[in-house]
Design an enzyme around this catalytic site. Structure first.
Site, PDB file in Angstrom:
ATOM      1  NE  ARG A 108      -0.023  -7.448   9.630  1.00  0.00           N
ATOM      2  CZ  ARG A 108      -0.319  -6.148   9.624  1.00  0.00           C
ATOM      3  NH1 ARG A 108      -1.189  -5.679   8.746  1.00  0.00           N
ATOM      4  NH2 ARG A 108       0.234  -5.314  10.473  1.00  0.00           N
ATOM      5  CG  HIS A 135      -1.296  -1.429   4.648  1.00  0.00           C
ATOM      6  ND1 HIS A 135      -2.144  -2.508   4.507  1.00  0.00           N
ATOM      7  CD2 HIS A 135      -1.299  -1.129   5.978  1.00  0.00           C
ATOM      8  CE1 HIS A 135      -2.620  -2.845   5.682  1.00  0.00           C
ATOM      9  NE2 HIS A 135      -2.127  -2.029   6.601  1.00  0.00           N
ATOM     10  CD  GLN A 138      -5.067   1.214   7.070  1.00  0.00           C
ATOM     11  OE1 GLN A 138      -4.764   0.250   7.746  1.00  0.00           O
ATOM     12  NE2 GLN A 138      -6.003   2.078   7.440  1.00  0.00           N
ATOM     13  CG  ASP A 231       2.297   4.075  10.154  1.00  0.00           C
ATOM     14  OD1 ASP A 231       1.817   3.552  11.184  1.00  0.00           O
ATOM     15  OD2 ASP A 231       2.797   3.404   9.227  1.00  0.00           O
ATOM     16  CB  CYS A 273      -2.810   2.835   9.441  1.00  0.00           C
ATOM     17  SG  CYS A 273      -1.053   3.010   9.748  1.00  0.00           S
ATOM     18  NE  ARG A 318      -7.214  -2.398   6.775  1.00  0.00           N
ATOM     19  CZ  ARG A 318      -6.223  -3.093   7.346  1.00  0.00           C
ATOM     20  NH1 ARG A 318      -5.687  -2.685   8.473  1.00  0.00           N
ATOM     21  NH2 ARG A 318      -5.766  -4.196   6.770  1.00  0.00           N
TER      22      ARG A 318
END
Length: 338
Positions: A108, A135, A138, A231, A273, A318
């Site tokens: 990440r 991502h 996700q 987001d 998210c 997730r």
């Protein structure tokens, strides 16, 4: 037959077909059901997993750690202060060293090039926990959440409201196009997605029948939306642009008035998210309130706490999604071909 995913890395949604992405989503649902029933599923028993984090995280770190433990693997967290990635040791050298010690690597961080280099040289599956471009873990969680609520994905309408150039907008546009979801990026013109991302999504949409819209018109963008997704307005590493982003994105805040504009609240959910800036219960939120006079940013507290909000189910997913990805690529699964 052995899984077609065995030994494969998970770097970006564009690398997988519609059926392959649906497999990850459905496998995640299956593993979620096993966990809820207390049925063991240790497909990675005895494996060692490296978790590389250039960027801080709550959900990604927690999800990979719990997923690895549930699968019988041993996760080892390596934060920005624990690794020499790109400073004292090249990404190639790091990949070779970690690949010789670990059975799988999560990354990440910032550059997509880094996770791709790790995958090229590690010799073990590498999983993208987030980069500035994509991502993908996700996405499996998000589309699992959507399928859980609507029983399908293709043909639904998702409106993403906010910064159209960030990794979430990229991933939603491309993944939606692969899976046949109609995606609207609702954003100020200055924050429209990169033309290359739009072109890529359109190439997938030709096959899936997905309808893609890039617009700064909120009324047009959210009409008949089944999902409104947002987001944060400022991504990690862009904090110097706060004042500019607030000015651009204030009209795109997800609030009750925007939800009403969908004219579709009988078939509707809200997704985020996380983390979300919906109040001033954090030092970050308090700082924004002091500097800019905003007590809510990309989403109001009314919407975030309301009946349509499914972001915490989405956050739990997730873990199930990441578990499915790790098990499918590293677990030597037997998947018969019909």
């Amino acid at each position: 037959m052995q899984s077609v995913f065995q030994g494969k890395s998970f770097l970006a949604e564009k690398d997988f077909t519609k059926d392959e992405l649906l497999y990850f989503i459905d496998f995640a649902a299956h593993l979620k059901a096993l966990k809820q029933k207390g049925i063991a599923h240790q497909y990675l028993k005895g494996k060692n997993i490296a978790l590389l984090f250039e960027k801080t995280s709550t959900r990604t770190r927690a999800a990979f750690t719990v997923a690895a433990n549930d699968l019988g693997a041993h996760p080892e967290f390596l934060g920005a202060n624990d690794i020499q990635l790109g400073t004292k040791e090249s990404t190639i050298d790091t990949a070779k060293v970690l690949g010789s010690m670990f059975d799988g690597i999560e990354f990440r961080g910032f550059a997509q090039e880094t996770v791709e280099t790790l995958a090229q040289y590690a010799g073990v599956p590498v999983w993208n926990g987030l980069t500035d471009l994509w991502h993908p873990t996700q996405m499996i969680a998000d589309f699992l959440t959507i399928k859980e609520h609507f029983g399908k994905i293709a043909g639904l309408n998702l409106a993403y409201c906010g910064d159209g150039r960030n990794n979430m907008a990229n991933s939603l546009l491309v993944t939606g196009a692969i899976l046949g979801l109609n995606v609207r990026i609702v954003s100020p013109k200055a924050l429209f997605p990169n033309p290359e991302i739009i072109a890529l999504a359109k190439s997938f949409a030709k096959t899936s029948g997905s309808e893609l819209v890039i617009t700064d018109d909120i009324d047009q963008g959210v009409l008949k939306a089944n999902i409104i997704y947002t987001d944060v307005w400022v991504s990690m590493g862009e904090e110097s642009q706060f004042a500019e982003r607030i000015e651009l994105l204030k009209p795109y805040q997800v609030n009750q008035a925007m939800l009403e504009k969908t004219q579709n609240l009988d078939q509707f959910i809200f997704l985020h998210c996380l983390p979300a800036f919906h109040d001033t219960q954090t030092t970050y939120g308090q700082k924004i309130a002091e500097l800019y006079g905003l007590t809510e940013m990309e989403v109001t507290d009314e919407v975030f706490q309301g009946k349509y909000a499914k972001q915490f189910q989405q956050a739990e997913n997730r873990m199930h999604a990441i578990k499915a990805i790790m098990a499918a690529t590293l677990g030597n699964l037997f998947i018969p071909k019909v």
